[in-house]
Design a protein around this motif. Structure first.
Motif, PDB file in Angstrom:
ATOM      1  N   MET A 183       0.829  -1.202   0.000  1.00  0.00           N
ATOM      2  CA  MET A 183       0.000   0.000   0.000  1.00  0.00           C
ATOM      3  C   MET A 183       0.863   1.252   0.000  1.00  0.00           C
ATOM      4  SD  MET A 183      -1.361   0.413   3.931  1.00  0.00           S
ATOM      5  CE  MET A 183      -1.664  -1.309   4.263  1.00  0.00           C
ATOM      6  N   THR A 184       0.268   2.351  -0.345  1.00  0.00           N
ATOM      7  CA  THR A 184       0.894   3.662  -0.220  1.00  0.00           C
ATOM      8  C   THR A 184       0.029   4.501   0.700  1.00  0.00           C
ATOM      9  OG1 THR A 184       1.859   3.573  -2.431  1.00  0.00           O
ATOM     10  CG2 THR A 184       1.618   5.748  -1.427  1.00  0.00           C
ATOM     11  N   LEU A 185       0.646   5.056   1.728  1.00  0.00           N
ATOM     12  CA  LEU A 185      -0.056   5.901   2.690  1.00  0.00           C
ATOM     13  C   LEU A 185       0.417   7.342   2.519  1.00  0.00           C
ATOM     14  CD1 LEU A 185       0.285   3.533   5.763  1.00  0.00           C
ATOM     15  CD2 LEU A 185      -1.862   4.099   4.626  1.00  0.00           C
ATOM     16  N   LEU A 186      -0.462   8.202   2.058  1.00  0.00           N
ATOM     17  CA  LEU A 186      -0.156   9.621   1.970  1.00  0.00           C
ATOM     18  C   LEU A 186      -0.555  10.282   3.285  1.00  0.00           C
ATOM     19  CD1 LEU A 186      -1.429  10.410  -1.639  1.00  0.00           C
ATOM     20  CD2 LEU A 186       0.868   9.759  -0.892  1.00  0.00           C
ATOM     21  N   ALA A 187       0.280  11.194   3.778  1.00  0.00           N
ATOM     22  CA  ALA A 187       0.032  11.768   5.096  1.00  0.00           C
ATOM     23  C   ALA A 187       0.630  13.158   5.194  1.00  0.00           C
ATOM     24  CB  ALA A 187       0.628  10.870   6.180  1.00  0.00           C
ATOM     25  N   ASP A 188       0.088  13.942   6.122  1.00  0.00           N
ATOM     26  CA  ASP A 188       0.628  15.271   6.403  1.00  0.00           C
ATOM     27  C   ASP A 188       1.841  15.202   7.314  1.00  0.00           C
ATOM     28  OD1 ASP A 188      -1.432  16.501   4.928  1.00  0.00           O
ATOM     29  OD2 ASP A 188      -2.773  16.389   6.672  1.00  0.00           O
ATOM     30  N   HIS A 189       2.023  14.062   7.986  1.00  0.00           N
ATOM     31  CA  HIS A 189       3.146  13.929   8.909  1.00  0.00           C
ATOM     32  C   HIS A 189       3.515  12.456   9.021  1.00  0.00           C
ATOM     33  CE1 HIS A 189       5.342  16.505  11.905  1.00  0.00           C
ATOM     34  NE2 HIS A 189       5.809  15.318  12.210  1.00  0.00           N
ATOM     35  N   VAL A 190       4.809  12.201   9.202  1.00  0.00           N
ATOM     36  CA  VAL A 190       5.307  10.843   9.403  1.00  0.00           C
ATOM     37  C   VAL A 190       6.171  10.832  10.661  1.00  0.00           C
ATOM     38  CG1 VAL A 190       6.793   9.005   8.491  1.00  0.00           C
ATOM     39  CG2 VAL A 190       5.241  10.229   6.952  1.00  0.00           C
ATOM     40  N   VAL A 191       5.986   9.805  11.483  1.00  0.00           N
ATOM     41  CA  VAL A 191       6.763   9.642  12.715  1.00  0.00           C
ATOM     42  C   VAL A 191       7.549   8.340  12.612  1.00  0.00           C
ATOM     43  CG1 VAL A 191       6.707   9.394  15.220  1.00  0.00           C
ATOM     44  CG2 VAL A 191       5.035  10.877  14.077  1.00  0.00           C
ATOM     45  N   LEU A 192       8.866   8.433  12.762  1.00  0.00           N
ATOM     46  CA  LEU A 192       9.733   7.258  12.781  1.00  0.00           C
ATOM     47  C   LEU A 192       9.919   6.812  14.222  1.00  0.00           C
ATOM     48  CD1 LEU A 192      12.575   8.189  10.247  1.00  0.00           C
ATOM     49  CD2 LEU A 192      10.530   6.811   9.852  1.00  0.00           C
ATOM     50  N   ALA A 193       9.354   5.648  14.555  1.00  0.00           N
ATOM     51  CA  ALA A 193       9.507   5.070  15.894  1.00  0.00           C
ATOM     52  C   ALA A 193       9.819   3.587  15.754  1.00  0.00           C
ATOM     53  CB  ALA A 193       8.238   5.284  16.712  1.00  0.00           C
ATOM     54  N   ALA A 194      10.671   3.271  14.789  1.00  0.00           N
ATOM     55  CA  ALA A 194      10.932   1.888  14.406  1.00  0.00           C
ATOM     56  C   ALA A 194      12.245   1.358  14.947  1.00  0.00           C
ATOM     57  CB  ALA A 194      10.901   1.762  12.883  1.00  0.00           C
ATOM     58  N   GLY A 195      12.706   1.884  16.080  1.00  0.00           N
ATOM     59  CA  GLY A 195      13.950   1.396  16.646  1.00  0.00           C
ATOM     60  C   GLY A 195      15.104   1.565  15.680  1.00  0.00           C
ATOM     61  N   LEU A 196      15.949   0.526  15.567  1.00  0.00           N
ATOM     62  CA  LEU A 196      17.092   0.602  14.657  1.00  0.00           C
ATOM     63  C   LEU A 196      16.668   0.843  13.223  1.00  0.00           C
ATOM     64  CD1 LEU A 196      19.495  -2.260  15.806  1.00  0.00           C
ATOM     65  CD2 LEU A 196      19.738   0.197  16.186  1.00  0.00           C
ATOM     66  N   GLY A 197      15.491   0.333  12.836  1.00  0.00           N
ATOM     67  CA  GLY A 197      15.017   0.524  11.476  1.00  0.00           C
ATOM     68  C   GLY A 197      14.757   1.966  11.117  1.00  0.00           C
TER      69      GLY A 197
END
Length: 423
Positions: free
Chosen positions: A236-250
């Motif tokens: 899927m593709t998710l379009l968003a106004d904001h993205v939060v990276l909380a994926a640990g080392l990833g």
């Protein structure tokens, strides 16, 4: 414990207000807080369900008084001793790629720098513990229990502490203890089982309209005119106004796609869960020399410890988990022979300056980062979620939090050093 039912992966392009990548304790709490503020949020995680990442490999304790930066003068003093201890509490593989990162960690352990960072982390930990208790009062943290904890020393510590207690006084508090040299009792500590906490956060977020997709990898951050506009995910593709990276080392790999440098390394921690018998401890016990933590939970006793740096792709060494149990049984003989329920290891994301990465990027619009918590992800999850939510919803970037920002590794004297130097 059942995980929230994952949504079917719907192919195509979908629009939300915010995408959170990573469903550990930090990402789940961020998702819950965003949903409470009315944000239409989608959470994606490559794991098949709750407990697939390093959030499971924790001591299940909320202990605000013990939250310190990884980079401290004490680390430099104690690391060689801990490496020689049997079993070693600290281990560094002969990996050339670790050298620059370790050098930065040593530089960050300068006394004044470490002291100021420690003061600020302590304040965040105290506030986060208050937020943990608030969630429990709302029925959103079903396994949070105020238990207190004891620290024990197998030999008299070199530095005398006024609060040290004799073995007899310690045994009156925790009858399952074998003889030890001394120890201390802290009443302001809580136990909290991580998977139940994550489930509660995701259940509440889902009830407020959040979409939770497990088994879904984030493959690429989508950008336009210097801003993140969405995530290309598996299926899927998710379009968003904001993205939060909380994926640990990833988080590091994804951030690098848009020019944000997150020099994270995994500090591997080990967990072995054993059956709780009649002589199991009634409150957490920290064995100080070995950096081993023993935590009684509802249906098991968790033994957690060690920190190892090296190739994060190396397989788990089951002997390391067994060694933790052997150490624990020296202090808590009731664990001798206890049936093993589970063994696990996780890569705790660690930064070279020893403090988390929390906040909005000033280099890439609409991108926030919440990672690098090391051993303190559980403790700091609620305050991290509040900071990220304020950044996403209110556009807030408090000056006091700039030292945690994700752009502090760009080679300029920004964020961390500026904030500390003006204190």
């Amino acid at each position: 414990m059942e995980s929230p039912r994952p949504l079917p992966r719907v192919h195509g392009v979908h629009r939300v207000d915010c995408v959170v990548i990573g469903a550990g304790v930090v990402g789940a709490t961020i998702t819950q807080q965003l949903a409470r503020r009315g944000v239409r949020v989608a959470l994606i995680d490559s794991a098949p369900g709750i407990g697939g990442g390093c959030s499971y490999a924790n001591a299940a304790i909320v202990a605000p008084h013990h939250v310190t930066p990884l980079a401290t003068p004490a680390l430099l003093r104690e690391a060689p001793v801990q490496m020689l201890r049997r079993p070693p509490a600290v281990r560094m593989q002969a990996d050339p790629s670790l050298v620059p990162w370790a050098g930065s960690l040593v530089a960050s352990a300068a006394p004044r720098r470490a002291h100021l960072a420690g003061e600020r982390l302590s304040k965040l930990a105290a506030e986060s513990t208050r937020l943990h208790c608030g969630l429990a009062d709302e029925g959103l943290s079903p396994t949070l229990r105020k238990t207190g904890a004891i620290d024990v020393y197998l030999r008299p510590p070199r530095r005398r502490h006024a609060e040290l207690l004799s073995f007899e006084r310690l045994q009156a508090i925790e009858p399952s203890l074998a003889p030890v040299a001394a120890g201390a009792h802290d009443t302001e500590e809580w136990t909290l089982e991580s998977r139940s906490f994550v489930k509660a956060m995701l259940d509440d977020a889902s009830s407020r309209g959040a979409d939770v997709f497990f088994g879904t990898s984030a493959q690429r951050l989508l950008t336009e005119h210097g801003r993140v506009v969405g995530v290309a995910a598996e299926g899927m593709t998710l379009l968003a106004d904001h993205v939060v990276l909380a994926a640990g080392l990833g988080s590091a790999t994804l951030a690098a796609q848009v020019g944000v440098n997150l020099p994270l390394r995994g500090g591997r921690g080990y967990v072995i869960d054993v059956a709780a018998g009649d002589h199991a401890p009634t409150l957490p016990v920290r064995i100080k020399e070995h950096r081993v933590v023993v935590t009684p939970l509802a249906d098991r006793v968790r033994v957690c410890g060690a920190i190892e740096f090296g190739d994060e792709r190396r397989p788990m060494d089951p002997g390391r988990a067994e060694a933790l149990k052997t150490v624990a049984a020296r202090v808590l003989p009731g664990l001798e022979g206890a049936a093993v329920i589970d063994r696990w290891a996780g890569e705790r994301p660690c930064t070279p300056d020893g403090v988390p990465v929390i906040g909005r990027s000033t280099k890439v619009g609409n991108l926030s980062v919440a990672t690098g918590h090391g051993m303190w992800g559980m403790v700091l999850a609620p305050v991290t979620a509040r900071m990220i939510t304020e950044a996403v919803v209110d556009g807030a970037e408090p000056a006091d939090d700039a030292w945690l920002g994700p752009d502090r590794y760009d080679g300029r004297r920004t964020g961390y050093d500026r904030a500390l130097s003006t204190t």
